[in-house]
Design an enzyme around this catalytic site. Structure first.
Site, PDB file in Angstrom:
ATOM      1  CD  GLU A 211      13.071  -3.156 -35.912  1.00 50.08           C
ATOM      2  OE1 GLU A 211      12.558  -3.198 -37.039  1.00 50.08           O
ATOM      3  OE2 GLU A 211      13.827  -4.041 -35.483  1.00 50.08           O
ATOM      4  CB  CYS A 245       6.675   0.286 -40.749  1.00 46.54           C
ATOM      5  SG  CYS A 245       6.499  -1.300 -39.939  1.00 46.54           S
TER       6      CYS A 245
HETATM    7  P1  NAD Z   1       8.174   9.295 -35.156  1.00 48.62           P
HETATM    8  O1  NAD Z   1       9.597   9.028 -35.484  1.00 48.62           O
HETATM    9  O2  NAD Z   1       7.631  10.637 -35.426  1.00 48.62           O
HETATM   10  O3  NAD Z   1       7.886   9.017 -33.603  1.00 48.62           O
HETATM   11  C1  NAD Z   1       8.207   7.779 -32.996  1.00 48.62           C
HETATM   12  C2  NAD Z   1       8.395   7.995 -31.507  1.00 48.62           C
HETATM   13  O4  NAD Z   1       9.524   8.856 -31.298  1.00 48.62           O
HETATM   14  C3  NAD Z   1       7.232   8.652 -30.778  1.00 48.62           C
HETATM   15  O5  NAD Z   1       7.075   8.024 -29.521  1.00 48.62           O
HETATM   16  C4  NAD Z   1       7.693  10.087 -30.594  1.00 48.62           C
HETATM   17  O6  NAD Z   1       7.138  10.729 -29.475  1.00 48.62           O
HETATM   18  C5  NAD Z   1       9.175   9.906 -30.393  1.00 48.62           C
HETATM   19  N1  NAD Z   1       9.966  11.082 -30.738  1.00 48.62           N
HETATM   20  C6  NAD Z   1       9.668  12.078 -31.588  1.00 48.62           C
HETATM   21  N2  NAD Z   1      10.697  12.965 -31.640  1.00 48.62           N
HETATM   22  C7  NAD Z   1      11.640  12.509 -30.798  1.00 48.62           C
HETATM   23  C8  NAD Z   1      12.935  12.973 -30.435  1.00 48.62           C
HETATM   24  N3  NAD Z   1      13.440  14.084 -30.931  1.00 48.62           N
HETATM   25  N4  NAD Z   1      13.642  12.237 -29.566  1.00 48.62           N
HETATM   26  C9  NAD Z   1      13.145  11.094 -29.051  1.00 48.62           C
HETATM   27  N5  NAD Z   1      11.940  10.600 -29.372  1.00 48.62           N
HETATM   28  C10 NAD Z   1      11.191  11.303 -30.228  1.00 48.62           C
HETATM   29  O7  NAD Z   1       7.364   8.168 -35.920  1.00 48.62           O
HETATM   30  P2  NAD Z   1       5.800   7.984 -36.032  1.00 48.62           P
HETATM   31  O8  NAD Z   1       5.245   9.065 -36.891  1.00 48.62           O
HETATM   32  O9  NAD Z   1       5.204   7.750 -34.699  1.00 48.62           O
HETATM   33  O10 NAD Z   1       5.725   6.580 -36.821  1.00 48.62           O
HETATM   34  C11 NAD Z   1       5.779   6.497 -38.196  1.00 48.62           C
HETATM   35  C12 NAD Z   1       7.143   6.077 -38.679  1.00 48.62           C
HETATM   36  O11 NAD Z   1       7.553   4.913 -38.002  1.00 48.62           O
HETATM   37  C13 NAD Z   1       7.156   5.710 -40.153  1.00 48.62           C
HETATM   38  O12 NAD Z   1       8.341   6.199 -40.745  1.00 48.62           O
HETATM   39  C14 NAD Z   1       7.181   4.194 -40.140  1.00 48.62           C
HETATM   40  O13 NAD Z   1       7.738   3.591 -41.267  1.00 48.62           O
HETATM   41  C15 NAD Z   1       7.992   3.926 -38.926  1.00 48.62           C
HETATM   42  N6  NAD Z   1       7.667   2.612 -38.414  1.00 48.62           N
HETATM   43  C16 NAD Z   1       8.597   1.636 -38.459  1.00 48.62           C
HETATM   44  C17 NAD Z   1       8.288   0.368 -37.999  1.00 48.62           C
HETATM   45  C18 NAD Z   1       9.275  -0.757 -37.993  1.00 48.62           C
HETATM   46  O14 NAD Z   1       8.983  -1.762 -37.380  1.00 48.62           O
HETATM   47  N7  NAD Z   1      10.403  -0.639 -38.659  1.00 48.62           N
HETATM   48  C19 NAD Z   1       7.027   0.130 -37.457  1.00 48.62           C
HETATM   49  C20 NAD Z   1       6.097   1.159 -37.434  1.00 48.62           C
HETATM   50  C21 NAD Z   1       6.435   2.402 -37.893  1.00 48.62           C
END
Ligand code: NAD
Length: 468
Positions: A211, A245
Protein backbone atom coordinates in the site's frame (compact mmCIF):
# COMPACT_ATOMS: atom_id res chain seq x y z
CA UNK A 1 17.36 -15.47 19.03
CA UNK A 2 15.98 -11.93 18.59
CA UNK A 3 12.63 -10.88 20.03
CA UNK A 4 11.37 -10.81 16.45
CA UNK A 5 12.45 -14.35 15.62
CA UNK A 6 11.09 -15.63 18.90
CA UNK A 7 7.68 -14.06 18.27
CA UNK A 8 7.68 -15.40 14.73
CA UNK A 9 8.30 -18.94 16.04
CA UNK A 10 5.58 -18.51 18.67
CA UNK A 11 3.14 -17.48 15.93
CA UNK A 12 4.14 -20.36 13.65
CA UNK A 13 3.51 -22.76 16.55
CA UNK A 14 0.19 -21.08 17.34
CA UNK A 15 -0.95 -21.43 13.75
CA UNK A 16 0.17 -25.06 13.63
CA UNK A 17 -1.96 -25.69 16.72
CA UNK A 18 -5.09 -24.19 15.11
CA UNK A 19 -4.97 -24.00 11.33
CA UNK A 20 -8.63 -23.15 10.97
CA UNK A 21 -9.82 -20.93 13.82
CA UNK A 22 -13.56 -21.18 14.34
CA UNK A 23 -16.02 -18.36 13.78
CA UNK A 24 -16.21 -17.85 17.56
CA UNK A 25 -12.43 -17.56 17.89
CA UNK A 26 -12.14 -15.07 15.05
CA UNK A 27 -15.07 -13.07 16.29
CA UNK A 28 -13.53 -12.95 19.74
CA UNK A 29 -10.34 -11.51 18.26
CA UNK A 30 -12.28 -8.83 16.39
CA UNK A 31 -14.17 -7.99 19.57
CA UNK A 32 -10.88 -7.56 21.39
CA UNK A 33 -9.56 -5.10 18.76
CA UNK A 34 -12.70 -3.05 19.27
CA UNK A 35 -12.45 -3.30 23.05
CA UNK A 36 -8.79 -2.27 22.93
CA UNK A 37 -9.64 0.85 20.92
CA UNK A 38 -12.66 1.74 23.04
CA UNK A 39 -11.04 1.23 26.43
CA UNK A 40 -7.82 3.04 25.52
CA UNK A 41 -9.16 5.79 23.29
CA UNK A 42 -7.84 8.56 25.52
CA UNK A 43 -4.36 7.02 25.77
CA UNK A 44 -4.16 6.44 22.03
CA UNK A 45 -5.30 10.00 21.33
CA UNK A 46 -2.69 11.32 23.76
CA UNK A 47 0.15 9.16 22.44
CA UNK A 48 -0.52 10.26 18.86
CA UNK A 49 -0.80 13.91 19.93
CA UNK A 50 2.56 13.68 21.65
CA UNK A 51 4.17 11.98 18.69
CA UNK A 52 2.92 14.65 16.30
CA UNK A 53 3.26 17.70 18.53
CA UNK A 54 -0.30 18.76 17.80
CA UNK A 55 -2.89 16.29 16.51
CA UNK A 56 -6.48 17.13 17.44
CA UNK A 57 -8.27 14.41 19.34
CA UNK A 58 -11.13 14.65 16.86
CA UNK A 59 -8.89 13.76 13.93
CA UNK A 60 -7.56 10.75 15.79
CA UNK A 61 -11.02 9.69 16.90
CA UNK A 62 -12.44 10.00 13.38
CA UNK A 63 -9.60 9.00 11.06
CA UNK A 64 -8.08 6.31 13.25
CA UNK A 65 -10.38 4.88 15.92
CA UNK A 66 -13.68 5.27 14.09
CA UNK A 67 -12.17 3.77 10.93
CA UNK A 68 -10.93 0.75 12.88
CA UNK A 69 -14.37 0.37 14.43
CA UNK A 70 -16.00 0.53 10.99
CA UNK A 71 -13.60 -2.19 9.80
CA UNK A 72 -14.25 -4.40 12.82
CA UNK A 73 -18.01 -4.03 12.67
CA UNK A 74 -18.18 -4.67 8.94
CA UNK A 75 -15.99 -7.77 9.31
CA UNK A 76 -18.04 -9.03 12.23
CA UNK A 77 -21.29 -8.56 10.35
CA UNK A 78 -20.08 -10.53 7.33
CA UNK A 79 -17.60 -12.94 8.90
CA UNK A 80 -19.80 -16.03 8.83
CA UNK A 81 -20.62 -15.53 5.15
CA UNK A 82 -17.02 -14.71 4.23
CA UNK A 83 -15.76 -17.89 5.92
CA UNK A 84 -18.17 -20.17 4.09
CA UNK A 85 -16.83 -22.25 1.23
CA UNK A 86 -18.41 -21.48 -2.14
CA UNK A 87 -20.00 -24.04 -4.42
CA UNK A 88 -19.04 -23.28 -8.01
CA UNK A 89 -20.41 -24.73 -11.27
CA UNK A 90 -18.93 -27.97 -12.54
CA UNK A 91 -18.69 -28.44 -16.32
CA UNK A 92 -20.68 -31.17 -18.00
CA UNK A 93 -17.63 -33.32 -18.70
CA UNK A 94 -16.98 -33.62 -14.96
CA UNK A 95 -20.59 -34.49 -14.21
CA UNK A 96 -21.74 -35.60 -11.64
CA UNK A 97 -18.69 -34.33 -9.70
CA UNK A 98 -18.93 -31.29 -7.44
CA UNK A 99 -16.65 -28.25 -7.12
CA UNK A 100 -16.19 -25.72 -4.40
CA UNK A 101 -13.73 -23.09 -3.20
CA UNK A 102 -12.59 -23.48 0.39
CA UNK A 103 -11.53 -20.29 2.14
CA UNK A 104 -8.54 -21.06 4.31
CA UNK A 105 -6.25 -18.87 6.46
CA UNK A 106 -2.77 -18.31 5.05
CA UNK A 107 -0.91 -18.69 8.36
CA UNK A 108 1.42 -16.10 9.87
CA UNK A 109 1.04 -12.64 8.44
CA UNK A 110 3.47 -9.71 8.80
CA UNK A 111 2.18 -6.13 8.81
CA UNK A 112 4.54 -3.14 8.49
CA UNK A 113 2.85 0.21 9.02
CA UNK A 114 3.75 3.92 8.62
CA UNK A 115 3.56 6.88 10.97
CA UNK A 116 0.90 9.07 9.40
CA UNK A 117 -2.14 7.21 10.80
CA UNK A 118 -0.22 5.02 13.22
CA UNK A 119 -3.19 3.21 14.76
CA UNK A 120 -5.52 2.84 11.83
CA UNK A 121 -2.89 1.67 9.32
CA UNK A 122 -1.57 -0.85 11.85
CA UNK A 123 -4.90 -2.23 13.06
CA UNK A 124 -7.06 -2.28 9.91
CA UNK A 125 -4.81 -4.76 8.08
CA UNK A 126 -4.67 -6.74 11.35
CA UNK A 127 -8.49 -6.80 11.47
CA UNK A 128 -8.64 -8.27 7.97
CA UNK A 129 -5.91 -10.82 8.71
CA UNK A 130 -7.46 -11.90 12.04
CA UNK A 131 -10.91 -12.18 10.47
CA UNK A 132 -9.36 -14.48 7.87
CA UNK A 133 -8.01 -16.66 10.70
CA UNK A 134 -4.32 -15.75 10.61
CA UNK A 135 -1.76 -14.91 13.29
CA UNK A 136 -0.46 -11.35 12.98
CA UNK A 137 2.95 -9.90 13.71
CA UNK A 138 2.95 -6.13 13.46
CA UNK A 139 5.81 -3.68 13.07
CA UNK A 140 4.61 -0.09 13.46
CA UNK A 141 6.67 3.00 12.63
CA UNK A 142 9.59 4.23 14.70
CA UNK A 143 8.57 7.82 13.92
CA UNK A 144 5.61 7.59 16.31
CA UNK A 145 7.47 5.97 19.23
CA UNK A 146 4.84 6.58 21.93
CA UNK A 147 2.00 5.22 19.85
CA UNK A 148 4.05 2.22 18.73
CA UNK A 149 5.06 1.44 22.33
CA UNK A 150 1.43 1.74 23.43
CA UNK A 151 0.30 -0.57 20.62
CA UNK A 152 2.85 -3.13 21.79
CA UNK A 153 1.59 -2.94 25.39
CA UNK A 154 -2.06 -3.11 24.38
CA UNK A 155 -1.51 -6.02 22.01
CA UNK A 156 0.20 -7.91 24.84
CA UNK A 157 -2.67 -7.04 27.19
CA UNK A 158 -5.47 -8.12 24.84
CA UNK A 159 -3.91 -10.92 22.80
CA UNK A 160 -1.79 -14.00 23.29
CA UNK A 161 1.54 -13.51 21.48
CA UNK A 162 0.52 -16.27 19.08
CA UNK A 163 -2.54 -14.28 17.99
CA UNK A 164 -1.34 -10.70 17.59
CA UNK A 165 2.02 -9.29 18.67
CA UNK A 166 3.94 -6.09 18.05
CA UNK A 167 7.66 -5.63 17.50
CA UNK A 168 9.09 -2.15 17.47
CA UNK A 169 12.10 -0.70 15.71
CA UNK A 170 13.24 1.24 12.68
CA UNK A 171 14.54 0.24 9.25
CA UNK A 172 16.94 -2.34 10.77
CA UNK A 173 14.13 -4.24 12.42
CA UNK A 174 12.00 -3.63 9.31
CA UNK A 175 14.66 -5.24 7.13
CA UNK A 176 14.93 -8.27 9.41
CA UNK A 177 11.13 -8.42 9.56
CA UNK A 178 10.72 -8.41 5.78
CA UNK A 179 13.16 -11.33 5.46
CA UNK A 180 11.07 -13.65 7.64
CA UNK A 181 9.24 -16.39 5.75
CA UNK A 182 5.77 -15.00 6.40
CA UNK A 183 2.79 -16.51 4.62
CA UNK A 184 1.90 -12.96 3.59
CA UNK A 185 3.57 -9.60 4.09
CA UNK A 186 1.41 -6.50 4.15
CA UNK A 187 3.28 -3.21 3.85
CA UNK A 188 1.99 0.34 4.01
CA UNK A 189 4.53 3.07 3.36
CA UNK A 190 6.61 4.77 0.73
CA UNK A 191 7.23 3.46 -2.77
CA UNK A 192 10.99 3.50 -2.12
CA UNK A 193 10.75 1.22 0.94
CA UNK A 194 8.03 -0.81 -0.79
CA UNK A 195 10.61 -1.76 -3.43
CA UNK A 196 12.96 -3.01 -0.70
CA UNK A 197 10.17 -5.03 0.88
CA UNK A 198 9.27 -6.62 -2.45
CA UNK A 199 12.93 -7.51 -3.03
CA UNK A 200 13.33 -9.07 0.44
CA UNK A 201 10.03 -10.95 0.13
CA UNK A 202 11.00 -12.26 -3.31
CA UNK A 203 13.89 -14.21 -1.75
CA UNK A 204 11.36 -16.32 0.16
CA UNK A 205 8.63 -15.99 -2.48
CA UNK A 206 6.50 -14.40 0.23
CA UNK A 207 3.37 -12.86 -1.31
CA UNK A 208 3.12 -9.13 -0.63
CA UNK A 209 0.52 -6.44 -0.51
CA UNK A 210 2.07 -3.01 -0.98
CA UNK A 211 0.00 0.00 0.00
CA UNK A 212 2.11 2.88 -1.29
CA UNK A 213 1.74 6.56 -2.04
CA UNK A 214 2.07 8.88 -5.00
CA UNK A 215 0.68 12.08 -6.43
CA UNK A 216 -3.12 11.93 -6.33
CA UNK A 217 -4.65 14.54 -8.64
CA UNK A 218 -7.78 16.63 -8.08
CA UNK A 219 -9.30 17.48 -11.44
CA UNK A 220 -11.66 20.43 -11.44
CA UNK A 221 -13.98 20.53 -14.41
CA UNK A 222 -14.72 23.89 -16.02
CA UNK A 223 -18.38 23.73 -14.87
CA UNK A 224 -17.57 22.94 -11.19
CA UNK A 225 -19.09 25.10 -8.46
CA UNK A 226 -15.85 26.47 -7.04
CA UNK A 227 -17.42 27.69 -3.78
CA UNK A 228 -18.58 24.12 -3.13
CA UNK A 229 -15.30 22.57 -4.31
CA UNK A 230 -12.93 24.55 -2.06
CA UNK A 231 -14.03 23.29 1.40
CA UNK A 232 -14.22 19.69 0.21
CA UNK A 233 -10.85 19.87 -1.48
CA UNK A 234 -9.31 21.50 1.58
CA UNK A 235 -10.82 18.97 3.96
CA UNK A 236 -8.91 16.25 2.11
CA UNK A 237 -5.76 18.31 1.82
CA UNK A 238 -5.57 19.60 5.37
CA UNK A 239 -6.72 16.60 7.40
CA UNK A 240 -3.60 15.59 9.34
CA UNK A 241 -1.95 18.67 7.73
CA UNK A 242 -1.82 16.88 4.40
CA UNK A 243 0.07 13.88 5.77
CA UNK A 244 -2.44 11.50 4.23
CA UNK A 245 -1.60 8.98 1.52
CA UNK A 246 -4.84 9.72 -0.34
CA UNK A 247 -4.77 13.51 0.15
CA UNK A 248 -5.25 15.41 -3.10
CA UNK A 249 -1.62 16.11 -4.00
CA UNK A 250 -2.09 18.70 -6.76
CA UNK A 251 -4.95 20.40 -8.57
CA UNK A 252 -5.63 20.58 -12.28
CA UNK A 253 -8.05 23.43 -12.98
CA UNK A 254 -9.05 25.44 -16.05
CA UNK A 255 -6.98 28.64 -16.20
CA UNK A 256 -10.03 30.92 -15.94
CA UNK A 257 -11.19 29.24 -12.67
CA UNK A 258 -7.91 29.54 -10.78
CA UNK A 259 -8.44 33.03 -9.31
CA UNK A 260 -11.86 32.03 -8.00
CA UNK A 261 -10.40 28.82 -6.60
CA UNK A 262 -7.66 30.70 -4.72
CA UNK A 263 -10.27 33.10 -3.27
CA UNK A 264 -12.58 30.27 -2.20
CA UNK A 265 -9.69 28.28 -0.70
CA UNK A 266 -8.82 31.36 1.37
CA UNK A 267 -12.41 31.48 2.64
CA UNK A 268 -12.47 27.74 3.33
CA UNK A 269 -9.24 27.87 5.34
CA UNK A 270 -10.48 30.90 7.27
CA UNK A 271 -13.66 29.00 8.12
CA UNK A 272 -12.08 25.66 9.01
CA UNK A 273 -8.64 26.54 10.35
CA UNK A 274 -8.48 30.24 11.28
CA UNK A 275 -4.92 31.12 12.36
CA UNK A 276 -3.58 27.64 11.57
CA UNK A 277 -0.34 28.28 13.46
CA UNK A 278 -2.27 28.61 16.72
CA UNK A 279 -5.24 26.47 15.86
CA UNK A 280 -5.60 23.33 18.00
CA UNK A 281 -7.61 21.69 15.18
CA UNK A 282 -4.63 21.88 12.84
CA UNK A 283 -2.05 19.08 13.00
CA UNK A 284 1.73 19.53 13.18
CA UNK A 285 4.21 18.21 10.68
CA UNK A 286 5.55 14.99 12.16
CA UNK A 287 9.19 16.03 12.59
CA UNK A 288 11.91 18.56 11.67
CA UNK A 289 13.09 16.49 8.75
CA UNK A 290 9.69 16.54 7.07
CA UNK A 291 9.18 20.21 7.96
CA UNK A 292 12.47 21.14 6.24
CA UNK A 293 11.66 18.88 3.28
CA UNK A 294 8.35 20.72 2.78
CA UNK A 295 9.94 24.15 3.18
CA UNK A 296 12.57 23.18 0.60
CA UNK A 297 9.83 22.12 -1.83
CA UNK A 298 8.21 25.56 -1.50
CA UNK A 299 11.53 27.34 -1.95
CA UNK A 300 12.44 25.25 -4.99
CA UNK A 301 9.08 26.08 -6.59
CA UNK A 302 9.45 29.79 -5.74
CA UNK A 303 12.96 29.88 -7.22
CA UNK A 304 11.72 28.26 -10.41
CA UNK A 305 8.95 30.80 -10.89
CA UNK A 306 5.85 29.58 -8.98
CA UNK A 307 3.70 32.12 -7.16
CA UNK A 308 3.52 31.18 -3.48
CA UNK A 309 0.29 32.00 -1.67
CA UNK A 310 0.37 31.36 2.07
CA UNK A 311 -3.23 30.91 3.16
CA UNK A 312 -3.48 31.94 6.74
CA UNK A 313 -7.04 33.08 7.04
CA UNK A 314 -5.96 36.39 8.51
CA UNK A 315 -3.09 36.90 6.05
CA UNK A 316 -0.44 36.48 8.75
CA UNK A 317 2.94 35.15 7.68
CA UNK A 318 3.71 31.47 7.72
CA UNK A 319 4.25 30.19 11.24
CA UNK A 320 6.22 27.22 12.35
CA UNK A 321 5.28 26.93 15.99
CA UNK A 322 5.02 23.27 16.98
CA UNK A 323 6.00 22.49 13.40
CA UNK A 324 2.72 23.88 12.11
CA UNK A 325 2.95 24.70 8.45
CA UNK A 326 0.40 27.12 7.04
CA UNK A 327 -1.61 25.90 4.06
CA UNK A 328 0.36 27.05 1.03
CA UNK A 329 -0.76 27.27 -2.59
CA UNK A 330 1.69 27.19 -5.47
CA UNK A 331 0.44 28.69 -8.71
CA UNK A 332 2.13 28.42 -12.07
CA UNK A 333 3.98 25.20 -11.25
CA UNK A 334 6.17 23.46 -13.82
CA UNK A 335 7.25 19.87 -14.26
CA UNK A 336 10.85 20.80 -13.47
CA UNK A 337 9.90 21.77 -9.91
CA UNK A 338 10.57 19.14 -7.24
CA UNK A 339 7.02 19.65 -5.95
CA UNK A 340 5.67 18.17 -9.20
CA UNK A 341 8.06 15.21 -9.07
CA UNK A 342 7.53 13.78 -5.60
CA UNK A 343 4.61 13.05 -3.28
CA UNK A 344 4.09 16.16 -1.12
CA UNK A 345 2.64 14.70 2.10
CA UNK A 346 2.04 18.11 3.65
CA UNK A 347 -0.29 21.15 3.43
CA UNK A 348 1.10 22.47 0.14
CA UNK A 349 -1.23 22.52 -2.85
CA UNK A 350 0.17 23.13 -6.34
CA UNK A 351 -2.51 24.39 -8.72
CA UNK A 352 -1.82 23.70 -12.36
CA UNK A 353 -3.94 24.77 -15.33
CA UNK A 354 -5.25 22.80 -18.29
CA UNK A 355 -7.03 23.84 -21.47
CA UNK A 356 -9.11 20.82 -22.50
CA UNK A 357 -10.32 17.63 -20.83
CA UNK A 358 -8.14 15.67 -23.28
CA UNK A 359 -5.12 17.55 -21.99
CA UNK A 360 -6.06 16.98 -18.34
CA UNK A 361 -6.47 13.24 -18.93
CA UNK A 362 -3.16 13.09 -20.83
CA UNK A 363 -1.39 14.95 -17.99
CA UNK A 364 -2.73 12.52 -15.37
CA UNK A 365 -1.73 9.56 -17.52
CA UNK A 366 1.76 10.95 -18.06
CA UNK A 367 2.54 10.39 -14.37
CA UNK A 368 2.80 7.11 -12.46
CA UNK A 369 -0.61 5.71 -11.56
CA UNK A 370 -1.88 7.48 -8.44
CA UNK A 371 -3.37 5.95 -5.30
CA UNK A 372 -6.45 8.18 -5.55
CA UNK A 373 -8.04 10.61 -7.93
CA UNK A 374 -10.64 13.28 -7.36
CA UNK A 375 -12.93 14.94 -9.85
CA UNK A 376 -15.16 17.91 -9.20
CA UNK A 377 -17.99 18.84 -11.56
CA UNK A 378 -18.47 17.65 -15.12
CA UNK A 379 -21.53 15.99 -16.67
CA UNK A 380 -21.90 12.22 -16.73
CA UNK A 381 -20.12 11.95 -20.09
CA UNK A 382 -17.08 13.87 -18.80
CA UNK A 383 -17.00 11.78 -15.62
CA UNK A 384 -17.24 8.58 -17.57
CA UNK A 385 -14.35 9.67 -19.79
CA UNK A 386 -12.15 10.55 -16.83
CA UNK A 387 -13.04 7.36 -14.94
CA UNK A 388 -12.45 5.10 -17.94
CA UNK A 389 -9.47 6.85 -19.48
CA UNK A 390 -7.33 7.29 -16.36
CA UNK A 391 -6.09 4.69 -13.89
CA UNK A 392 -6.00 5.26 -10.14
CA UNK A 393 -6.37 3.05 -7.06
CA UNK A 394 -9.69 4.67 -6.06
CA UNK A 395 -11.77 7.71 -6.86
CA UNK A 396 -14.10 10.06 -5.04
CA UNK A 397 -16.24 12.30 -7.21
CA UNK A 398 -17.21 15.76 -5.96
CA UNK A 399 -15.34 15.28 -2.69
CA UNK A 400 -12.09 13.88 -1.32
CA UNK A 401 -11.00 10.85 0.75
CA UNK A 402 -14.39 9.25 1.38
CA UNK A 403 -14.01 6.22 -0.89
CA UNK A 404 -11.45 5.02 1.67
CA UNK A 405 -14.07 4.79 4.39
CA UNK A 406 -16.50 2.46 2.63
CA UNK A 407 -15.63 -1.11 3.58
CA UNK A 408 -17.59 -2.36 0.58
CA UNK A 409 -15.02 -0.72 -1.72
CA UNK A 410 -11.59 -2.32 -2.14
CA UNK A 411 -8.77 0.00 -1.10
CA UNK A 412 -5.37 -0.21 -2.74
CA UNK A 413 -3.09 1.28 -5.35
CA UNK A 414 -2.20 0.34 -8.88
CA UNK A 415 1.15 0.53 -10.61
CA UNK A 416 3.62 2.50 -8.49
CA UNK A 417 0.93 3.33 -5.92
CA UNK A 418 0.62 -0.27 -4.83
CA UNK A 419 -0.04 -3.93 -5.34
CA UNK A 420 -3.13 -5.62 -3.93
CA UNK A 421 -5.93 -4.22 -1.82
CA UNK A 422 -7.82 -4.59 1.44
CA UNK A 423 -10.91 -3.34 3.35
CA UNK A 424 -14.03 -5.43 3.75
CA UNK A 425 -14.21 -8.74 1.93
CA UNK A 426 -11.30 -7.73 -0.30
CA UNK A 427 -9.14 -7.56 2.83
CA UNK A 428 -10.42 -10.92 4.05
CA UNK A 429 -9.49 -12.43 0.68
CA UNK A 430 -6.03 -10.83 0.72
CA UNK A 431 -5.26 -12.96 3.77
CA UNK A 432 -7.13 -16.06 2.60
CA UNK A 433 -6.08 -18.97 0.43
CA UNK A 434 -8.90 -19.88 -1.90
CA UNK A 435 -8.42 -23.59 -2.20
CA UNK A 436 -9.92 -25.34 -5.21
CA UNK A 437 -11.71 -28.56 -4.26
CA UNK A 438 -13.17 -31.05 -6.72
CA UNK A 439 -15.04 -34.07 -5.39
CA UNK A 440 -15.25 -37.02 -7.73
CA UNK A 441 -18.25 -39.30 -7.06
CA UNK A 442 -18.10 -43.08 -7.17
CA UNK A 443 -19.86 -43.04 -10.51
CA UNK A 444 -17.93 -40.80 -12.93
CA UNK A 445 -17.44 -40.75 -16.68
CA UNK A 446 -13.84 -39.57 -16.69
CA UNK A 447 -12.62 -43.21 -16.88
CA UNK A 448 -13.44 -43.00 -20.57
CA UNK A 449 -10.39 -40.77 -21.10
CA UNK A 450 -7.97 -43.29 -19.60
CA UNK A 451 -5.50 -45.35 -21.63
CA UNK A 452 -5.32 -47.51 -23.57
CA UNK A 453 -5.98 -44.69 -26.06
CA UNK A 454 -7.99 -45.68 -29.09
CA UNK A 455 -11.45 -45.24 -30.60
CA UNK A 456 -13.15 -44.74 -27.24
CA UNK A 457 -10.82 -41.90 -26.33
CA UNK A 458 -11.20 -40.20 -29.76
CA UNK A 459 -15.00 -40.44 -29.70
CA UNK A 460 -15.29 -39.09 -26.15
CA UNK A 461 -12.83 -36.24 -26.79
CA UNK A 462 -14.64 -35.20 -29.97
CA UNK A 463 -17.94 -35.08 -28.03
CA UNK A 464 -16.28 -33.14 -25.18
CA UNK A 465 -14.83 -30.63 -27.65
CA UNK A 466 -18.38 -29.88 -28.80
CA UNK A 467 -19.91 -29.50 -25.35
CA UNK A 468 -16.98 -27.78 -23.54
P1 NAD B 1 8.24 4.46 5.09
O1 NAD B 1 8.21 3.66 3.84
O2 NAD B 1 9.41 5.30 5.36
O3 NAD B 1 8.08 3.51 6.38
C1 NAD B 1 7.00 2.61 6.51
C2 NAD B 1 7.41 1.49 7.45
O4 NAD B 1 8.49 0.75 6.85
C3 NAD B 1 7.91 1.91 8.82
O5 NAD B 1 7.41 1.01 9.79
C4 NAD B 1 9.42 1.77 8.71
O6 NAD B 1 10.07 1.51 9.93
C5 NAD B 1 9.55 0.58 7.80
N1 NAD B 1 10.81 0.53 7.06
C6 NAD B 1 11.63 1.54 6.72
N2 NAD B 1 12.68 1.06 6.01
C7 NAD B 1 12.51 -0.27 5.92
C8 NAD B 1 13.25 -1.32 5.29
N3 NAD B 1 14.37 -1.08 4.65
N4 NAD B 1 12.76 -2.56 5.37
C9 NAD B 1 11.61 -2.82 6.02
N5 NAD B 1 10.86 -1.88 6.61
C10 NAD B 1 11.31 -0.62 6.57
O7 NAD B 1 6.90 5.31 5.06
P2 NAD B 1 6.41 6.42 6.07
O8 NAD B 1 7.27 7.63 5.91
O9 NAD B 1 6.22 5.85 7.42
O10 NAD B 1 4.94 6.72 5.48
C11 NAD B 1 4.72 7.63 4.47
C12 NAD B 1 4.51 6.94 3.14
O11 NAD B 1 3.53 5.94 3.27
C13 NAD B 1 3.99 7.88 2.07
O12 NAD B 1 4.63 7.59 0.84
C14 NAD B 1 2.52 7.53 1.97
O13 NAD B 1 1.91 7.81 0.75
C15 NAD B 1 2.55 6.08 2.25
N6 NAD B 1 1.26 5.66 2.76
C16 NAD B 1 0.48 4.85 2.02
C17 NAD B 1 -0.77 4.47 2.50
C18 NAD B 1 -1.68 3.56 1.74
O14 NAD B 1 -2.64 3.11 2.33
N7 NAD B 1 -1.42 3.27 0.48
C19 NAD B 1 -1.18 4.91 3.75
C20 NAD B 1 -0.35 5.75 4.48
C21 NAD B 1 0.88 6.10 3.99
Amino acid sequence: MSDLQRLFSVQCAAFAADRNPSYATRRGRLDRIEALCDAHEAELVEAIAQDFGVRPAQETRLAELFMVRVGVRHARRHLRAWMRSRAVPTPLYLWPGKSRVLRQPLGVVGVISPWNYPVQLALLPAVAALAAGNCVLLKPSELTPRTSALLKDLAAQYFAPGELAVVNGGPDVGTEFSRLPFDHLFFTGSTAVGRKIARAAAEKLTPVTLELGGKSPALIHSDADIAAVAPRLLTGKLLNAGQTCIAPDYVLAPEHRIDALVTEIGKAVAAMYPMPGDNPDYTSIINEHHYSRLTALIEDARRKGAKVVVVDGDGAPQMDRARKMSPTLLIGVKEAMAIMQEEIFGPILPIDSYATLDEAIARINARPRPLSMYMFGGDSAARKRVLCETTAGGVTIDDTLWHFSNESLPFGGVGLSGIGAYHGERGFLTFTHQKAVFVQPRFALTWMLRPPYGRRFETVLSILKKIA
